[in-house]
Motif scaffolding. Structure first.
Motif, PDB file in Angstrom:
ATOM      1  N   ILE A 296      -1.986 -16.921 -53.409  1.00  0.00           N
ATOM      2  CA  ILE A 296      -1.708 -17.785 -52.270  1.00  0.00           C
ATOM      3  C   ILE A 296      -0.876 -16.929 -51.316  1.00  0.00           C
ATOM      4  CG2 ILE A 296      -0.706 -19.936 -51.458  1.00  0.00           C
ATOM      5  CD1 ILE A 296      -3.048 -20.276 -53.457  1.00  0.00           C
ATOM      6  N   VAL A 297      -1.483 -16.546 -50.195  1.00  0.00           N
ATOM      7  CA  VAL A 297      -0.909 -15.539 -49.304  1.00  0.00           C
ATOM      8  C   VAL A 297      -0.446 -16.171 -47.999  1.00  0.00           C
ATOM      9  CG1 VAL A 297      -1.381 -13.376 -48.065  1.00  0.00           C
ATOM     10  CG2 VAL A 297      -2.480 -13.803 -50.286  1.00  0.00           C
ATOM     11  N   ASN A 298       0.719 -15.722 -47.544  1.00  0.00           N
ATOM     12  CA  ASN A 298       1.233 -16.071 -46.219  1.00  0.00           C
ATOM     13  C   ASN A 298       1.308 -14.776 -45.419  1.00  0.00           C
ATOM     14  OD1 ASN A 298       1.972 -18.937 -46.671  1.00  0.00           O
ATOM     15  ND2 ASN A 298       3.254 -17.998 -48.234  1.00  0.00           N
TER      16      ASN A 298
ATOM     17  N   GLN B  89      -4.642  -6.591 -46.890  1.00  0.00           N
ATOM     18  CA  GLN B  89      -4.147  -5.342 -47.467  1.00  0.00           C
ATOM     19  C   GLN B  89      -2.661  -5.494 -47.805  1.00  0.00           C
ATOM     20  OE1 GLN B  89      -5.951  -2.399 -47.788  1.00  0.00           O
ATOM     21  NE2 GLN B  89      -7.810  -3.193 -46.885  1.00  0.00           N
ATOM     22  N   PHE B  90      -2.319  -5.211 -49.047  1.00  0.00           N
ATOM     23  CA  PHE B  90      -0.918  -5.176 -49.462  1.00  0.00           C
ATOM     24  C   PHE B  90      -0.525  -3.719 -49.656  1.00  0.00           C
ATOM     25  CE2 PHE B  90      -1.919  -9.516 -50.302  1.00  0.00           C
ATOM     26  CZ  PHE B  90      -0.724 -10.208 -50.206  1.00  0.00           C
ATOM     27  N   PRO B  91       0.635  -3.321 -49.141  1.00  0.00           N
ATOM     28  CA  PRO B  91       1.016  -1.913 -49.201  1.00  0.00           C
ATOM     29  C   PRO B  91       1.529  -1.479 -50.574  1.00  0.00           C
ATOM     30  CG  PRO B  91       2.786  -3.186 -48.221  1.00  0.00           C
ATOM     31  CD  PRO B  91       1.632  -4.132 -48.428  1.00  0.00           C
ATOM     32  N   GLN B  92       1.417  -0.193 -50.830  1.00  0.00           N
ATOM     33  CA  GLN B  92       2.077   0.388 -51.996  1.00  0.00           C
ATOM     34  C   GLN B  92       3.567   0.382 -51.703  1.00  0.00           C
ATOM     35  OE1 GLN B  92       1.012   4.426 -52.885  1.00  0.00           O
ATOM     36  NE2 GLN B  92       2.577   4.620 -54.447  1.00  0.00           N
ATOM     37  N   GLY B  93       4.376   0.127 -52.715  1.00  0.00           N
ATOM     38  CA  GLY B  93       5.820   0.179 -52.515  1.00  0.00           C
ATOM     39  C   GLY B  93       6.540  -0.803 -53.407  1.00  0.00           C
TER      40      GLY B  93
ATOM     41  N   PRO C  30       2.242  -9.316 -45.407  1.00  0.00           N
ATOM     42  CA  PRO C  30       1.829 -10.430 -46.262  1.00  0.00           C
ATOM     43  C   PRO C  30       2.720 -10.549 -47.492  1.00  0.00           C
ATOM     44  CG  PRO C  30       0.345  -8.569 -46.532  1.00  0.00           C
ATOM     45  CD  PRO C  30       1.278  -8.221 -45.418  1.00  0.00           C
ATOM     46  N   ASN C  31       2.948 -11.779 -47.919  1.00  0.00           N
ATOM     47  CA  ASN C  31       3.616 -12.047 -49.190  1.00  0.00           C
ATOM     48  C   ASN C  31       2.741 -13.028 -49.940  1.00  0.00           C
ATOM     49  OD1 ASN C  31       4.778 -14.940 -48.790  1.00  0.00           O
ATOM     50  ND2 ASN C  31       5.398 -13.827 -46.940  1.00  0.00           N
ATOM     51  N   THR C  32       2.896 -13.056 -51.248  1.00  0.00           N
ATOM     52  CA  THR C  32       1.979 -13.882 -52.029  1.00  0.00           C
ATOM     53  C   THR C  32       2.633 -14.456 -53.271  1.00  0.00           C
ATOM     54  OG1 THR C  32      -0.206 -13.930 -53.098  1.00  0.00           O
ATOM     55  CG2 THR C  32       1.068 -11.903 -53.347  1.00  0.00           C
ATOM     56  N   SER C  33       2.247 -15.670 -53.599  1.00  0.00           N
ATOM     57  CA  SER C  33       2.524 -16.171 -54.942  1.00  0.00           C
ATOM     58  C   SER C  33       1.226 -15.995 -55.715  1.00  0.00           C
ATOM     59  CB  SER C  33       2.998 -17.626 -54.928  1.00  0.00           C
ATOM     60  OG  SER C  33       2.009 -18.490 -54.465  1.00  0.00           O
ATOM     61  N   VAL C  34       1.377 -15.647 -56.976  1.00  0.00           N
ATOM     62  CA  VAL C  34       0.227 -15.319 -57.812  1.00  0.00           C
ATOM     63  C   VAL C  34       0.204 -16.273 -58.997  1.00  0.00           C
ATOM     64  CG1 VAL C  34      -0.977 -13.495 -59.061  1.00  0.00           C
ATOM     65  CG2 VAL C  34       0.573 -12.892 -57.188  1.00  0.00           C
ATOM     66  N   GLU C  35      -0.810 -17.115 -59.034  1.00  0.00           N
ATOM     67  CA  GLU C  35      -1.015 -18.014 -60.168  1.00  0.00           C
ATOM     68  C   GLU C  35      -1.702 -17.185 -61.246  1.00  0.00           C
ATOM     69  OE1 GLU C  35      -3.955 -21.661 -61.280  1.00  0.00           O
ATOM     70  OE2 GLU C  35      -3.285 -21.531 -59.201  1.00  0.00           O
ATOM     71  N   MET C  36      -1.018 -16.990 -62.384  1.00  0.00           N
ATOM     72  CA  MET C  36      -1.503 -16.056 -63.400  1.00  0.00           C
ATOM     73  C   MET C  36      -2.124 -16.722 -64.625  1.00  0.00           C
ATOM     74  SD  MET C  36       1.612 -13.414 -63.078  1.00  0.00           S
ATOM     75  CE  MET C  36       1.250 -11.877 -62.229  1.00  0.00           C
ATOM     76  N   GLY C  37      -1.922 -18.023 -64.776  1.00  0.00           N
ATOM     77  CA  GLY C  37      -2.513 -18.694 -65.926  1.00  0.00           C
ATOM     78  C   GLY C  37      -1.738 -19.933 -66.309  1.00  0.00           C
TER      79      GLY C  37
ATOM     80  N   GLU D  13       4.015 -15.578 -60.338  1.00  0.00           N
ATOM     81  CA  GLU D  13       5.055 -14.774 -59.703  1.00  0.00           C
ATOM     82  C   GLU D  13       4.899 -14.812 -58.189  1.00  0.00           C
ATOM     83  OE1 GLU D  13       5.204 -11.387 -63.252  1.00  0.00           O
ATOM     84  OE2 GLU D  13       4.465 -10.821 -61.262  1.00  0.00           O
ATOM     85  N   MET D  14       5.993 -14.574 -57.498  1.00  0.00           N
ATOM     86  CA  MET D  14       6.002 -14.373 -56.051  1.00  0.00           C
ATOM     87  C   MET D  14       6.239 -12.899 -55.813  1.00  0.00           C
ATOM     88  SD  MET D  14       6.007 -16.283 -53.222  1.00  0.00           S
ATOM     89  CE  MET D  14       6.104 -15.852 -51.504  1.00  0.00           C
ATOM     90  N   TRP D  15       5.418 -12.264 -54.953  1.00  0.00           N
ATOM     91  CA  TRP D  15       5.549 -10.849 -54.633  1.00  0.00           C
ATOM     92  C   TRP D  15       5.825 -10.704 -53.143  1.00  0.00           C
ATOM     93  CZ3 TRP D  15       0.417  -8.768 -57.172  1.00  0.00           C
ATOM     94  CH2 TRP D  15       0.450  -8.970 -58.544  1.00  0.00           C
ATOM     95  N   ILE D  16       6.951 -10.089 -52.797  1.00  0.00           N
ATOM     96  CA  ILE D  16       7.327  -9.876 -51.409  1.00  0.00           C
ATOM     97  C   ILE D  16       7.589  -8.386 -51.197  1.00  0.00           C
ATOM     98  CG2 ILE D  16       8.967 -10.432 -49.585  1.00  0.00           C
ATOM     99  CD1 ILE D  16       9.578 -13.017 -51.150  1.00  0.00           C
TER     100      ILE D  16
END
Length: 159
Positions: free
Chosen positions: A62-64, A91-95, A135-142, A151-154
């Protein structure tokens, strides 16, 4: 206080279907309602199922993202494939990323909870890094024990 970690991630691409959020960025109730309406639509009209057919794994993103001065909200999957009617390849950057883990009764509640914890608690507590957009995203993993986890990835940069 939200528990968070700083994690190095390789760049990755999410294929998504999205909507332009019309509410003012300070109208949290309006934004949350628009997101809930969008989530209901993609679940009911088969969009999410269509995305899952090209997904590399079970995770749902789920991306914003701000695009052309618009607040965009997407549902997506990791894939190298494309779909003809997909809205965007994100596109999400490396980092480094601030990562917040959580679980909830539903995917929607998980996303709202992770977003609140990440932006309201974790980012202010992360003194050595800053979120500078992208972009930032929450990731529904299961699911486990009857709850949805993820998890939320920022993406962040060092101050």
């Amino acid at each position: 206080m939200a528990n968070y970690t700083l994690e190095e991630k390789d760049s990755f691409v999410v294929l998504g279907f999205g909507t332009d959020l019309k509410s003012d960025y300070t109208d949290y109730m309006g934004i949350n309602q628009e997101k809930a309406d969008f989530w209901n639509t993609v679940n009911e009209d088969g969009t999410l199922d269509k995305l899952k057919t090209v997904a590399e794994n079970e995770s749902v993103f789920i991306v914003n993202e701000a695009v052309n001065n618009k607040m965009m909200h997407y549902v997506g999957v990791l894939t190298k494939e494309t779909l003809p009617d997909a809205t965007r390849v994100i596109q999400f950057p490396q980092g480094e990323y601030v990562v917040v883990k959580g679980e909830a009764e539903t995917a929607e509640v998980l996303h709202e909870t992770l977003t609140g914890m990440a932006f309201g608690e974790a980012l202010p507590a992360a003194q050595d890094v800053a979120y500078v957009g992208g972009p930032n995203t929450s990731v529904e993993m299961g699911q486990r024990d009857g709850k949805v986890f993820g998890e939320m990835w920022i993406p962040v940069v060092r101050k």
